[in-house]
Write an enzyme that holds these catalytic residues in place. Structure first.
Site, PDB file in Angstrom:
ATOM      1  N   TYR A  53       0.835  -1.199   0.000  1.00 22.78           N
ATOM      2  CA  TYR A  53       0.000   0.000   0.000  1.00 22.78           C
ATOM      3  C   TYR A  53       0.875   1.256   0.000  1.00 22.78           C
ATOM      4  O   TYR A  53       1.893   1.321   0.693  1.00 22.78           O
ATOM      5  CB  TYR A  53      -0.916   0.030   1.224  1.00 22.78           C
ATOM      6  CG  TYR A  53      -2.050  -0.964   1.194  1.00 22.78           C
ATOM      7  CD1 TYR A  53      -2.307  -1.751   0.082  1.00 22.78           C
ATOM      8  CD2 TYR A  53      -2.876  -1.121   2.302  1.00 22.78           C
ATOM      9  CE1 TYR A  53      -3.351  -2.661   0.070  1.00 22.78           C
ATOM     10  CE2 TYR A  53      -3.923  -2.025   2.303  1.00 22.78           C
ATOM     11  CZ  TYR A  53      -4.150  -2.799   1.185  1.00 22.78           C
ATOM     12  OH  TYR A  53      -5.182  -3.701   1.196  1.00 22.78           O
ATOM     13  N   LEU A 218     -22.066   1.862  -4.027  1.00 22.59           N
ATOM     14  CA  LEU A 218     -23.172   1.629  -3.104  1.00 22.59           C
ATOM     15  C   LEU A 218     -23.313   2.735  -2.054  1.00 22.59           C
ATOM     16  O   LEU A 218     -24.075   2.593  -1.103  1.00 22.59           O
ATOM     17  CB  LEU A 218     -22.986   0.284  -2.396  1.00 22.59           C
ATOM     18  CG  LEU A 218     -23.130  -0.962  -3.276  1.00 22.59           C
ATOM     19  CD1 LEU A 218     -22.746  -2.217  -2.500  1.00 22.59           C
ATOM     20  CD2 LEU A 218     -24.554  -1.078  -3.817  1.00 22.59           C
ATOM     21  N   GLY A 220     -24.566   5.694  -2.428  1.00 24.75           N
ATOM     22  CA  GLY A 220     -25.513   6.730  -2.834  1.00 24.75           C
ATOM     23  C   GLY A 220     -24.977   7.562  -3.974  1.00 24.75           C
ATOM     24  O   GLY A 220     -25.188   8.770  -4.035  1.00 24.75           O
TER      25      GLY A 220
END
Length: 328
Positions: A53, A218, A220
């Site tokens: 990462y 997901l 919104g």
């Protein structure tokens, strides 16, 4: 905060796992430290990272950020269940990736230095290495466990049969074997229900879903785009996916409004209700996003709500595990 056992172990972890992939590339070190401090304030104790990462090959940027934060207060390390991963490319050499015994051990030593700790609570294989014999993998993992540098071993992005093969090899060595599987799992991607989740249940692994919001779709996204969003929901890839699944997402966002909750909270609550799920990984870029995710712990989806979600986001095939999902 709610806690649960990590798979079949006695280790207790929070029902939400703090994902740190944004730390470095999208969130500054100062803000990353604020998020981790606030997570501890909220009694969220399960932190997940990986040696790759940070988007700078071989540097372990995110692990360094976490290590610097841990070093600021000696009491923090004891409060955190710290998970990281091994597999990805960390250098230019032919042995600087994968799951050879050499790379597992050397990568662990490097992660310990960056994280500024003497042990990793959960050391996860970031991907299956088809060239590495399981006996070699477990030889290295058993060595690290014996040295006290690793407490538990987990997998990530494994198929169900990979979990079975890994566990069979561990049993031959009388090792504990895998205790968790970190896989992509959300309402829009339910493939894990076919074989990964049944395998995890059979072998006693806790499932730790990544991408619980399907990359933000997901959360919104339609309402955000309509409101002129400029953040992640405005990204071209997210917009394209939102348009491709527009009718489905309209039903989703309308249903969440009926429930009276934000879509991101409902998506997390659905995962929390799945029997084998230890806790979904949330990847906040801000403290505010972290705090908003906590509300999902208070949502109780009844049978009617779950059935409606199955209508909006049908399970793969006929539903349930393989082979019943596609055969008698």
């Amino acid at each position: 905060m709610e806690y649960t056992n990590l798979g079949r172990t006695a280790l207790r972890v929070s029902r939400l796992c703090l994902g740190t992939m944004n730390f470095g590339p999208n969130t500054s070190e100062i803000d990353s430290h604020r998020i981790m401090s606030r997570a501890l304030d909220l009694d969220l104790n399960f932190f997940d990272t990986a040696n790759v990462y940070g988007k700078k090959r071989g540097e372990g940027v995110t692990e360094n950020i976490i290590g610097n934060w841990l070093a600021q207060d000696s009491g923090r390390r004891d409060r955190v269940v710290l998970a990281t991963k091994v597999y990805g490319t960390m250098g230019d050499g032919p042995n600087d990736r994968g799951l050879s015994a050499r790379h597992i051990v050397s990568a662990c030593e490097a992660s310990l230095r960056r994280l500024r700790t003497d042990h990793i609570d959960l050391y996860q294989m970031h991907h299956v290495d088809r060239s590495a014999p399981w006996d070699e993998v477990w030889q290295a993992m058993d060595l690290l466990v014996g040295q006290g540098k690793v407490r538990y071993v987990g997998s990530s992005n494994f198929a169900g049969w990979h979990i079975g093969a890994a566990q069979a090899a561990a049993e031959r060595r009388q090792s504990l074997g895998l205790v968790s599987e970190q896989c992509v799992y959300n309402l829009m991607n339910r493939h894990a229900e076919l074989e990964v989740i049944p395998a995890a249940k059979y072998y006693g692994l806790g499932v730790v879903p990544w991408s619980p919001l399907a990359g933000g779709v997901l959360s919104g996204v339609l309402a955000k785009i309509e409101a002129g969003a400029t953040g992640r929901s405005a990204a071209e890839t997210v917009r394209d996916k939102a348009q491709a699944y527009r009718d489905q997402l309209l039903s989703w966002e309308d249903f969440c409004r009926e429930l009276g909750y934000e879509p991101a909270q409902v998506a997390l609550a659905w995962l929390l209700a799945q029997p084998v799920v230890t806790g979904p990984i949330i990847g906040p870029r801000t403290v505010e996003q972290l705090e908003a995710s906590m509300s999902s712990l208070d949502i109780d989806l009844d049978d009617a709500a779950t059935a409606r979600l199955d209508e909006i986001f049908p399970p793969v095939g006929n539903g349930g595990p393989a082979p019943e999902a596609w055969a008698w």
